[in-house]
Enzyme design. Structure first.
Site, PDB file in Angstrom:
ATOM      1  CG  HIS A  47      70.402  17.702  11.969  1.00 18.44           C
ATOM      2  ND1 HIS A  47      69.483  17.287  12.897  1.00 18.44           N
ATOM      3  CD2 HIS A  47      71.606  17.709  12.601  1.00 18.44           C
ATOM      4  CE1 HIS A  47      70.099  17.058  14.041  1.00 18.44           C
ATOM      5  NE2 HIS A  47      71.392  17.304  13.888  1.00 18.44           N
ATOM      6  CG  ASP A  89      73.599  17.458  17.066  1.00  9.99           C
ATOM      7  OD1 ASP A  89      72.933  16.954  16.137  1.00  9.99           O
ATOM      8  OD2 ASP A  89      73.631  16.969  18.207  1.00  9.99           O
TER       9      ASP A  89
END
Length: 121
Positions: A47, A89
């Site tokens: 991420h 996300d």
């Protein structure tokens, strides 16, 4: 922004993003990156790498729109950078759900100075 990310994580995992992942391992939460401690921590590492590719928006403050339909996250943003942030996300929220079985409480408030040099993105 952090708000959308937290909502996505709650929707996908049933866990509170701040209390469950805010300081998990070497990569979840603010700041440090290091060699991931487990699959959950690797989700956060990937991420952060995804966020590094964002050039025209701020992942901490810029907001985007998404919807939750039939237990699926749908990024509806028109702005290309915000859409990419939404996809980053979405990917981490799904990754955390898929790796709930690797979640280890001993990494929940991990002392980041113990983290080894990170892999490169």
């Amino acid at each position: 922004s952090v708000l959308e990310l937290g909502k996505m994580i709650l929707q996908e995992t049933g866990k509170n993003a701040i209390t469950s992942y805010g300081s998990y391992g070497c990569n979840c939460g603010w700041g440090h990156r290091g060699q991931p401690k487990d699959a959950t921590d690797r989700c956060c590492f990937v991420h952060k790498c995804c966020y590094k590719k964002l050039t025209d928006c701020n992942h901490k403050t810029d907001r985007y729109s998404y919807s939750w339909k039939n237990k699926a996250i749908i990024c509806e943003e028109k702005n290309p950078c915000l859409k990419e942030m939404c996809e980053c996300d979405k990917a981490v929220a799904i990754c955390l759900r898929e790796n709930l079985d690797t979640y280890n409480k001993k990494y929940k408030a991990y002392f980041k100075l113990k983290c080894k040099k990170p892999d490169t993105c």
